[in-house]
Design a protein around this motif. Structure first.
Motif, PDB file in Angstrom:
ATOM      1  N   PHE A  70       0.829  -1.202   0.000  1.00  0.00           N
ATOM      2  CA  PHE A  70       0.000   0.000   0.000  1.00  0.00           C
ATOM      3  C   PHE A  70       0.867   1.256   0.000  1.00  0.00           C
ATOM      4  N   PHE A  71       1.958   1.238   0.746  1.00  0.00           N
ATOM      5  CA  PHE A  71       2.876   2.368   0.751  1.00  0.00           C
ATOM      6  C   PHE A  71       3.459   2.581  -0.643  1.00  0.00           C
ATOM      7  N   ALA A  72       3.918   1.517  -1.274  1.00  0.00           N
ATOM      8  CA  ALA A  72       4.494   1.632  -2.616  1.00  0.00           C
ATOM      9  C   ALA A  72       3.477   2.163  -3.613  1.00  0.00           C
ATOM     10  N   SER A  73       2.216   1.766  -3.480  1.00  0.00           N
ATOM     11  CA  SER A  73       1.174   2.266  -4.380  1.00  0.00           C
ATOM     12  C   SER A  73       0.963   3.763  -4.200  1.00  0.00           C
ATOM     13  N   GLY A  74       1.079   4.246  -2.974  1.00  0.00           N
ATOM     14  CA  GLY A  74       0.886   5.669  -2.717  1.00  0.00           C
ATOM     15  C   GLY A  74       1.980   6.544  -3.288  1.00  0.00           C
ATOM     16  N   LEU A  75       3.171   6.002  -3.480  1.00  0.00           N
ATOM     17  CA  LEU A  75       4.292   6.800  -3.973  1.00  0.00           C
ATOM     18  C   LEU A  75       4.012   7.436  -5.321  1.00  0.00           C
ATOM     19  N   PHE A  76       3.236   6.774  -6.156  1.00  0.00           N
ATOM     20  CA  PHE A  76       3.071   7.200  -7.541  1.00  0.00           C
ATOM     21  C   PHE A  76       1.703   7.813  -7.826  1.00  0.00           C
ATOM     22  N   VAL A  77       0.894   7.988  -6.800  1.00  0.00           N
ATOM     23  CA  VAL A  77      -0.467   8.475  -7.011  1.00  0.00           C
ATOM     24  C   VAL A  77      -0.483   9.883  -7.610  1.00  0.00           C
ATOM     25  N   PHE A  78       0.301  10.794  -7.054  1.00  0.00           N
ATOM     26  CA  PHE A  78       0.287  12.168  -7.549  1.00  0.00           C
ATOM     27  C   PHE A  78       0.649  12.224  -9.027  1.00  0.00           C
ATOM     28  N   GLY A  79       1.730  11.556  -9.385  1.00  0.00           N
ATOM     29  CA  GLY A  79       2.146  11.577 -10.782  1.00  0.00           C
ATOM     30  C   GLY A  79       1.133  10.945 -11.708  1.00  0.00           C
ATOM     31  N   THR A 145      -9.370  -3.668  -1.443  1.00  0.00           N
ATOM     32  CA  THR A 145      -8.909  -2.588  -0.574  1.00  0.00           C
ATOM     33  C   THR A 145      -8.048  -1.594  -1.329  1.00  0.00           C
ATOM     34  N   LEU A 146      -7.151  -2.097  -2.183  1.00  0.00           N
ATOM     35  CA  LEU A 146      -6.275  -1.213  -2.939  1.00  0.00           C
ATOM     36  C   LEU A 146      -7.073  -0.299  -3.859  1.00  0.00           C
TER      37      LEU A 146
END
Length: 335
Positions: A70-79, A145-146
């Motif tokens: 989940f943390f890794a998925s959040g890294l790229f959300v903005f871009g 959930t993701l």
């Protein structure tokens, strides 16, 4: 405008479309732990492994391997939102997360009578139960959930990073909402929010000397070990804290293994993590049949390591051959 709100959050390299070996390496480590955890559950269920170390193994792995995803998925959300826009971002997540969730829920239901011997529990198919399981996330809690966590990320994209994370922690600590699986959305969103807060700063890990990464990893691993061994999972605060420290440890380990042959292999695994997650159960079951029915062995290490290895490698091969074998429809909407 959302684009203006994202401008300060998505400078190079995330908006450049650059692929991060560090993040893929972390996904490789995490998905291997996922497969091992599922394999270990099957071994314990069959009575081939019991005692405190079996319990410790489960608690240790589950304290951080899913938060890392989940943390890794959040890294790229903005871009991702900046490049696609809100509508296309949502559609893309429907095609690549919601679609395989629904597809494999149907496949698992159809194959239920054939694979029930490999499952810890089995119930005959009923449409009402099937639709309820799909609606509340029981079909595959992680993808369910993701998907909803990423939609929450979209809805809160204008929030300051600190506020989004604080609210996600407070909501995640509140009493359970709805079913266990729908509650996981609130519980896991704090890790997505933490990833969004870190954003492109994660690439600063590439500048950390490997000896510092090794020291940091050993300290965090020792802390994680001691916390689980002496206290275990006490409450949701513990889960959030250990999820974050365990994820940090995985990223430091990834930095330590970067540009090494082992690291390159883990990157290969990490980029195929979706296929491994979706197909690993079938490879596990097939390997266990060979070991139990053909080789007639219930040796603990063979039953732990071989199903884990084959359930990791075989789905990864399918992932990398999906175009040649015309199997891309298994992992994303075909149109």
């Amino acid at each position: 405008m959302i684009e203006q709100a994202l401008a300060g959050e998505t400078r190079r390299p995330i908006t450049s479309g650059r692929r991060s070996n560090l993040v893929d390496l972390v996904k490789g480590l995490a998905i291997i732990l996922v497969v091992y955890g599922h394999t270990a559950q099957g071994v314990v269920h069959r009575g081939w492994w019991s005692g405190p170390w079996a319990d410790f193994s489960k608690a240790f792995i589950y304290s951080f391997h899913m938060p890392a995803f989940f943390f890794a998925s959040g890294l790229f959300v903005f871009g991702s939102i900046q490049r696609r826009g809100p509508a296309k971002f949502t559609l893309e997540k429907m095609k690549t997360i919601l679609y395989p969730y629904l597809l494999f829920a149907g496949i698992s239901a159809a194959l239920g009578p054939l694979i029930r011997r490999f499952q810890m529990s089995y119930s005959p198919f009923h449409w009402n139960a099937f639709l309820m399981n799909v609606a509340d996330g029981s079909g595959s809690w992680f993808l369910f959930t993701l998907f909803w966590c990423l939609l929450l990320a979209l809805l809160t994209v204008r929030f300051p990073n600190w506020l989004r994370f604080l609210l996600s922690v407070l909501v995640g600590m509140a009493p359970i909402y709805g079913t266990f699986h729908t509650d996981r959305v609130w519980q896991e969103f704090c890790f997505v929010a933490a990833g969004m807060w870190v954003g492109n700063h994660v690439f600063r890990l590439e500048d950390i000397p490997k000896w510092k990464a090794a020291v940091g990893f050993m300290l965090l691993a020792a802390f994680q070990f001691a916390a689980i061994y002496f206290y275990g999972f006490v409450d949701r605060w513990t889960y959030i804290g250990l999820g974050l420290t365990g994820t940090a440890g995985l990223f430091l380990l990834a930095r330590l293994l970067e540009n090494h042959r082992i690291g390159e292999a883990l990157v290969w695994v990490g980029r195929a993590s979706l296929a491994i997650f979706l197909l690993s159960a079938f490879a596990q079951g097939a390997t266990r049949v060979v070991l139990s029915d053909l080789l007639h062995t219930n040796n603990l290490w063979l039953q732990l390591l071989l199903p884990t290895a084959f359930a990791t490698v075989l789905p990864a091969i399918v992932w990398y051959q999906q175009d040649r074998w015309r199997l891309g429809w298994l992992f994303h909407w075909p149109l």
